[in-house]
Design an enzyme around this catalytic site. Structure first.
Site, PDB file in Angstrom:
ATOM      1  N   ARG A  32       0.504  -1.012  -0.371  1.00 12.70           N
ATOM      2  CA  ARG A  32      -0.135   0.387   0.078  1.00 12.70           C
ATOM      3  C   ARG A  32       0.411   1.258  -0.017  1.00 12.70           C
ATOM      4  O   ARG A  32       0.330   2.137  -0.274  1.00 12.70           O
ATOM      5  CB  ARG A  32      -0.767  -0.299   1.070  1.00 12.70           C
ATOM      6  CG  ARG A  32      -2.274  -1.276   0.917  1.00 12.70           C
ATOM      7  CD  ARG A  32      -2.670  -1.251   2.085  1.00 12.70           C
ATOM      8  NE  ARG A  32      -3.488  -1.956   2.220  1.00 12.70           N
ATOM      9  CZ  ARG A  32      -3.819  -3.762   2.130  1.00 12.70           C
ATOM     10  NH1 ARG A  32      -2.923  -4.061   1.662  1.00 12.70           N
ATOM     11  NH2 ARG A  32      -4.694  -4.885   1.868  1.00 12.70           N
ATOM     12  N   ASP A 325      -3.134 -15.221   7.582  1.00 14.69           N
ATOM     13  CA  ASP A 325      -2.204 -15.627   6.967  1.00 14.69           C
ATOM     14  C   ASP A 325      -1.727 -17.183   8.003  1.00 14.69           C
ATOM     15  O   ASP A 325      -0.352 -17.891   7.609  1.00 14.69           O
ATOM     16  CB  ASP A 325      -1.436 -15.063   6.770  1.00 14.69           C
ATOM     17  CG  ASP A 325      -1.874 -13.630   5.261  1.00 14.69           C
ATOM     18  OD1 ASP A 325      -2.641 -15.003   4.360  1.00 14.69           O
ATOM     19  OD2 ASP A 325      -2.257 -13.029   5.326  1.00 14.69           O
TER      20      ASP A 325
HETATM   21  C1  S3P Z   1      -3.602  -9.128   2.144  1.00 12.34           C
HETATM   22  C2  S3P Z   1      -4.852  -9.753   2.903  1.00 12.34           C
HETATM   23  C3  S3P Z   1      -5.737 -10.335   2.922  1.00 12.34           C
HETATM   24  C4  S3P Z   1      -4.140 -12.007   3.051  1.00 12.34           C
HETATM   25  C5  S3P Z   1      -2.649 -11.391   2.379  1.00 12.34           C
HETATM   26  C6  S3P Z   1      -2.586 -10.076   2.520  1.00 12.34           C
HETATM   27  C7  S3P Z   1      -4.027  -7.586   2.053  1.00 12.34           C
HETATM   28  O1  S3P Z   1      -6.310 -11.977   1.905  1.00 12.34           O
HETATM   29  O2  S3P Z   1      -4.252 -13.206   3.464  1.00 12.34           O
HETATM   30  O3  S3P Z   1      -1.463 -12.444   2.609  1.00 12.34           O
HETATM   31  O4  S3P Z   1      -2.987  -7.147   2.018  1.00 12.34           O
HETATM   32  O5  S3P Z   1      -4.692  -7.143   2.153  1.00 12.34           O
HETATM   33  P1  S3P Z   1      -7.491 -11.995   1.567  1.00 12.34           P
HETATM   34  O6  S3P Z   1      -8.072 -10.435   1.397  1.00 12.34           O
HETATM   35  O7  S3P Z   1      -7.452 -12.311   0.182  1.00 12.34           O
HETATM   36  O8  S3P Z   1      -8.356 -12.312   3.292  1.00 12.34           O
END
Ligand code: S3P
Length: 443
Positions: A32, A325
């Site tokens: 981000r 995660d």
């Molecule tokens: C993330 C959101 C999660 C996570 C990924 C990183 C993010 O995924 O599993 O490793 O940075 O917004 P999901 O939004 O698919 O749950």
């Protein structure tokens, strides 16, 4: 970005793990930071950026769309942004490597710009569902042509001006939420995302920090996040805190290897990310938070973790979004607990870098752990702290968290464990194996 040669890694039992670890920058915040800096007008500086392959894929994509992104010799990243609405047409396909976050968030950005981008990725990413972002972004006016099953490679033709939407998330996903908010940045009017179950909120925090008009309200149907479009983002100086997902490997390693004591510095303690700490404490882990403080708008602490006998728990399903995660490493902790741990309500694990329920089940069974598989989770019969049998070949399935979790499991085994391919670790934690060597030597 993709690795042609698999890199096997063999791990055998180690003595107590001792020392201090500084985990790399948070992956979600790093992505981000690059994206928002690339949309600000002027120079942003980013300290502590995770220099893993996933984040480097985002950096390359932002360059391909016109931003000037460079790492200084001092390790600080400097980004000269193009301004919201200023992204340029990339000349070649955007290679997202293994990174679902890069793909889904950047699809959102492209969706409301007058550009067309093709997204490609490795075998793992090309198997992951993109329908969850294609659907809302199409409603905003983007024209998206995907491979069968809504997968990569796919092409996004952005719409400018796009149409603001109000969208209730059908899956608890910070990536989908963020994709819509990022599309909303360059969309006239107010774009709203309704989040029935809260997920990581780094996009909301950081967008506000960059000066976007963004509000969050609690309503009966969930959190309502509203972003006012055609925003002007102001350049920032960002300090990226340490990644709690990376810290999780050391928390569990110290918990299961007798005699261990580790201090993990600078861990992001955003409450949408701390589910693993809550679960480990319920299991009896000895995790102490030291010196809680604020770093760049995020709570941070150092964590001291000592070996402790773990007991099985029913993992509260409501923790799932804040530890999504961390299930692979939690399954490893459960493998050493006393009793049968049950973790359910984690269906999303089926669509991560690998199917993490099936992959962890096979991996743990190979290492001598008895498990039961459910559609939405696993039950694990723990060893009560005894070493696992080991003597196993583990398939990491292009999934960094499987490779690191099973390396940790291999620290307390009777016979060595071989990970067939440890190269995916470079996507999120390039120094993982050096840090392991610094913490403990093979017995
Ligand atoms: C993330 C959101 C999660 C996570 C990924 C990183 C993010 O995924 O599993 O490793 O940075 O917004 P999901 O939004 O698919 O749950």
């Amino acid at each position: 970005m993709s690795h042609l040669e698999p890199r096997p890694f063999t791990v055998s039992a180690r003595g107590p793990l001792r020392g201090t670890v500084t985990v790399p920058g948070d992956k979600s915040i790093s992505h981000r930071a690059l994206m928002f800096s690339a949309l600000a007008v002027g120079e942003s500086r980013i300290e502590g950026l995770l220099e893993g392959e996933d984040v480097l894929a985002t950096a390359a994509a932002m360059r391909a769309m016109g931003a000037d992104v460079a790492r200084g010799d001092d390790g600080v990243w400097r980004v000269h942004g193009v301004g919201v609405g200023g992204l340029l047409q990339p000349q070649t396909a955007l290679d997202m490597g293994n990174s679902g976050t890069s793909t889904r968030l950047l699809m959102g950005l492209v969706a409301s710009h007058a550009i067309t981008a093709t997204f490609t990725g490795d075998a793992s990413l090309s198997g992951r569902p993109m329908g969850r972002v294609i659907e809302p972004l199409s409603r905003m006016g983007a024209d998206i042509t995907a491979s069968p099953g809504g997968r990569l490679p796919l092409m996004v033709r952005g719409m400018n001006p796009a149409v603001p939407i109000e969208y209730s998330l059908p899956v608890a996903s910070a990536q989908v939420k963020s994709a819509i908010l990022l599309a909303g940045l360059n969309t006239p009017g107010i774009t709203r995302v309704i989040e029935p179950v809260s997920t990581r909120d780094h996009s909301e925090r950081m967008l506000r920090g960059f000066g976007a008009e963004l509000s969050v309200e609690d309503a009966p149907q969930g959190k309502i996040i509203s972003i006012t479009g055609e925003a002007e983002l102001k350049p920032q100086h960002i300090l990226v805190p340490g990644d709690p997902s990376s810290a999780g490997f050391w928390m569990v390693a110290a918990s299961i290897v007798p005699g261990s004591e580790i201090l993990i510095r600078n861990v992001c303690m955003n409450p949408t990310r701390t589910g693993l700490i809550t679960a480990l404490k319920l299991m009896g882990a000895d995790v102490a938070e030291i010196d809680r403080r604020d770093v760049g708008g995020e709570a941070v602490a150092d964590l001291r973790v000592r070996h402790a006998p773990l007991r099985a728990i029913e993992v509260p399903p409501e923790l799932a979004p804040s530890m999504i995660d961390e299930y692979p490493i939690l399954f490893v902790a459960a493998s050493f607990a006393q009793g049968r741990t049950v973790a359910r309500g984690a269906h999303e694990l089926r669509v991560k870098e690998s199917d993490r329920i099936a992959t962890m089940r096979s991996a743990l069974e190979a290492a001598g752990v008895h498990t039961e598989e459910f559609e939405d989770g696993l039950a694990i019969h723990g060893s009560g702290g005894e070493p696992l049998a080991g003597n196993a070949q583990i398939a990491s399935k292009l999934d960094h968290r499987i490779a690191m979790s099973m390396t940790v499991a291999g620290l307390h085994v009777r016979a060595p464990v071989t990970i067939d391919d440890a190269s995916p670790v470079a996507t999120s934690y390039p120094d993982f194996f050096h840090t392991l060597d610094a913490l403990g030597t093979p017995r």
